[in-house]
Design a protein around this motif. Structure first.
Motif, PDB file in Angstrom:
ATOM      1  N   GLY A 103     -11.430  13.041   1.614  1.00 17.78           N
ATOM      2  CA  GLY A 103     -11.984  11.708   1.486  1.00 17.78           C
ATOM      3  C   GLY A 103     -10.977  10.646   1.094  1.00 17.78           C
ATOM      4  O   GLY A 103     -11.369   9.564   0.644  1.00 17.78           O
ATOM      5  N   ARG A 104      -9.684  10.917   1.282  1.00 19.65           N
ATOM      6  CA  ARG A 104      -8.649   9.939   0.958  1.00 19.65           C
ATOM      7  C   ARG A 104      -7.814   9.652   2.202  1.00 19.65           C
ATOM      8  O   ARG A 104      -7.742  10.469   3.130  1.00 19.65           O
ATOM      9  CB  ARG A 104      -7.745  10.444  -0.177  1.00 19.65           C
ATOM     10  N   LEU A 124       0.822  -1.208   0.000  1.00 16.91           N
ATOM     11  CA  LEU A 124       0.000   0.000   0.000  1.00 16.91           C
ATOM     12  C   LEU A 124       0.856   1.257   0.000  1.00 16.91           C
ATOM     13  O   LEU A 124       0.514   2.257  -0.648  1.00 16.91           O
ATOM     14  CB  LEU A 124      -0.945   0.002   1.207  1.00 16.91           C
ATOM     15  N   TRP A 125       1.985   1.235   0.725  1.00 17.90           N
ATOM     16  CA  TRP A 125       2.887   2.391   0.691  1.00 17.90           C
ATOM     17  C   TRP A 125       3.372   2.625  -0.740  1.00 17.90           C
ATOM     18  O   TRP A 125       3.384   3.753  -1.228  1.00 17.90           O
ATOM     19  CB  TRP A 125       4.089   2.171   1.609  1.00 17.90           C
ATOM     20  N   LEU A 126       3.801   1.533  -1.387  1.00 20.10           N
ATOM     21  CA  LEU A 126       4.337   1.644  -2.742  1.00 20.10           C
ATOM     22  C   LEU A 126       3.268   2.117  -3.727  1.00 20.10           C
ATOM     23  O   LEU A 126       3.525   2.973  -4.574  1.00 20.10           O
ATOM     24  CB  LEU A 126       4.903   0.296  -3.184  1.00 20.10           C
ATOM     25  N   PRO A 169      -7.470   5.655  -1.947  1.00 16.44           N
ATOM     26  CA  PRO A 169      -8.917   5.907  -1.969  1.00 16.44           C
ATOM     27  C   PRO A 169      -9.593   5.312  -0.740  1.00 16.44           C
ATOM     28  O   PRO A 169      -9.146   4.311  -0.183  1.00 16.44           O
ATOM     29  CB  PRO A 169      -9.364   5.197  -3.255  1.00 16.44           C
ATOM     30  N   ASP A 170     -10.684   5.927  -0.329  1.00 20.40           N
ATOM     31  CA  ASP A 170     -11.456   5.423   0.813  1.00 20.40           C
ATOM     32  C   ASP A 170     -12.519   4.460   0.300  1.00 20.40           C
ATOM     33  O   ASP A 170     -13.714   4.750   0.306  1.00 20.40           O
ATOM     34  CB  ASP A 170     -12.097   6.593   1.565  1.00 20.40           C
ATOM     35  N   ASN A 171     -12.055   3.340  -0.181  1.00 18.35           N
ATOM     36  CA  ASN A 171     -12.937   2.327  -0.741  1.00 18.35           C
ATOM     37  C   ASN A 171     -12.346   0.969  -0.388  1.00 18.35           C
ATOM     38  O   ASN A 171     -11.245   0.630  -0.844  1.00 18.35           O
ATOM     39  CB  ASN A 171     -13.056   2.497  -2.262  1.00 18.35           C
ATOM     40  N   ASP A 172     -13.055   0.197   0.396  1.00 21.44           N
ATOM     41  CA  ASP A 172     -12.490  -1.040   0.923  1.00 21.44           C
ATOM     42  C   ASP A 172     -12.172  -2.050  -0.171  1.00 21.44           C
ATOM     43  O   ASP A 172     -11.162  -2.757  -0.105  1.00 21.44           O
ATOM     44  CB  ASP A 172     -13.444  -1.662   1.938  1.00 21.44           C
ATOM     45  N   ARG A 173     -13.007  -2.121  -1.181  1.00 20.10           N
ATOM     46  CA  ARG A 173     -12.741  -3.053  -2.269  1.00 20.10           C
ATOM     47  C   ARG A 173     -11.490  -2.643  -3.044  1.00 20.10           C
ATOM     48  O   ARG A 173     -10.687  -3.492  -3.462  1.00 20.10           O
ATOM     49  CB  ARG A 173     -13.950  -3.125  -3.212  1.00 20.10           C
ATOM     50  N   GLN A 179      -0.147   7.312  -6.650  1.00 14.27           N
ATOM     51  CA  GLN A 179      -1.499   7.846  -6.648  1.00 14.27           C
ATOM     52  C   GLN A 179      -1.409   9.369  -6.778  1.00 14.27           C
ATOM     53  O   GLN A 179      -0.351   9.964  -6.623  1.00 14.27           O
ATOM     54  CB  GLN A 179      -2.219   7.486  -5.347  1.00 14.27           C
ATOM     55  N   VAL A 180      -2.514   9.999  -7.087  1.00 18.97           N
ATOM     56  CA  VAL A 180      -2.569  11.464  -7.120  1.00 18.97           C
ATOM     57  C   VAL A 180      -3.702  11.905  -6.221  1.00 18.97           C
ATOM     58  O   VAL A 180      -4.853  11.578  -6.491  1.00 18.97           O
ATOM     59  CB  VAL A 180      -2.790  11.994  -8.555  1.00 18.97           C
ATOM     60  N   PRO A 181      -3.379  12.653  -5.140  1.00 17.63           N
ATOM     61  CA  PRO A 181      -2.045  13.078  -4.704  1.00 17.63           C
ATOM     62  C   PRO A 181      -1.196  11.889  -4.242  1.00 17.63           C
ATOM     63  O   PRO A 181      -1.728  10.873  -3.774  1.00 17.63           O
ATOM     64  CB  PRO A 181      -2.333  14.014  -3.533  1.00 17.63           C
TER      65      PRO A 181
END
Length: 328
Positions: free
Chosen positions: A90-91, A44-46, A58-62, A51-53
């Motif tokens: 929202g991120r 997830l860090w990588l 994203p705040d989406n579990d899927r 991602q932008v920013p």
């Protein structure tokens, strides 16, 4: 909570993400995590780096389950998301990744100022770094909140302090960071013997150098190609400098474009034509840079491939067929 990095921080052209090894190995995320939890956390860090920013998710579990590549996301989620915080946009943001992203962003902005000034001198035009310096001040403020001891804050080139020498800009230095010195991640070039010597992209409003080939495409036509390419295909490798081979290819394909327009009875408007061309490229996952090369993981889709003569003909055939179907 406000986002930890500005909304325009884009590091997708930075192939390398810095890791503080000792900091990682002594962190609770590493020490207390199982193998699967560590793997998901680092993934997830990588992923967030591009991602932008940058440094956000994203705040989406899927989506998080997909991005983490975890075999069982529910089992590793709590540990993998240690340190992440939801912000007002929202991120999710991670403060350590955000710190590294801000440091890289400051270096990138400093390079743009250096490049813009050097390019302005080369082409005899005016350049105003005010907007970029304002971005640097914003980034420094956020970095100071995260890590006041960051070495980047002590560098003069990333200070964002106005130089006192301002001119009115005739172009867009932020869009085309031309003349970037070799060794930066944006250009992915070096100065070692044997490397191709690259020429800075001419900024808007600049004429060709005195010794330029009179038969070559005008700088504004070159810019139309590059502008459309960067706008339509953000996942593809950015073009910051032009070497002789690439410039020759652009000249050749512009000549082909004019021929196509004459054959079809169209008026050749470079910005409109190349916007349509690269929009057609963007309909194909491979051409828009979403398909990796398993034999060369570091490869990115690029302008040279998309402007190859056979590729150009194929894309134009598809575009013309599509227009004929729409007109029918």
């Amino acid at each position: 909570m406000n986002p930890l990095v500005p909304s325009d921080v884009d590091l997708r052209d930075f192939a390398f993400m810095p890791f503080d090894v000792q900091r990682l190995l002594t962190s609770e995320t590493w020490v207390l995590g199982t193998g699967d939890e560590r793997s998901a956390a680092i993934t997830l860090w990588l992923v967030s780096w591009h991602q932008v920013p940058a440094a956000s998710l994203p705040d989406n579990d899927r989506m998080l389950a997909h991005l983490s590549q975890a075999k069982s996301w529910p089992k590793v989620k709590e540990h993998a998301m240690r340190g992440w915080m939801i912000c007002d946009d929202g991120r999710w943001y991670h403060p350590v990744v955000a710190e590294k992203a801000l440091e890289a962003w400051l270096e990138k902005l400093a390079q743009r100022i250096s490049s813009g000034a050097g390019n302005a001198k080369r082409w005899g035009i005016e350049f105003d770094s005010t907007a970029i310096e304002a971005q640097m001040v914003e980034a420094r403020t956020l970095l100071m909140d995260l890590n006041p001891q960051s070495r980047t804050l002590s560098k003069k080139r990333t200070s964002g302090i106005p130089s006192g020498h301002k001119k009115t800009s005739t172009g867009n230095p932020d869009l085309f960071p031309s003349g970037i010195p070799s060794g930066s991640q944006e250009t992915e070039t070096g100065t070692e013997t044997g490397k191709i010597k690259a020429t800075p992209i001419p900024p808007a409003g600049a004429g060709a150098p005195a010794a330029a080939d009179a038969t070559a495409s005008p700088p504004l036509e070159v810019r139309a190609v590059l502008d459309a390419y960067h706008h339509a295909l953000p996942l593809c490798q950015r073009v910051s400098v032009l070497n002789a081979k690439r410039r020759k290819r652009i000249d050749a394909v512009c000549k082909l474009a004019r021929q196509v327009c004459r054959q079809q009875g169209w008026a050749y408007d470079p910005p409109e034509f190349w916007a349509a061309y690269f929009a057609e490229c963007a309909t194909d996952p491979w051409m828009r840079g979403e398909v990796a090369n398993p034999k060369n993981p570091g490869w990115k889709q690029n302008l040279d491939v998309l402007l190859a003569e056979d590729r150009f003909a194929k894309v134009m055939d598809q575009a013309i067929s599509a227009m004929q179907r729409e007109a029918a």
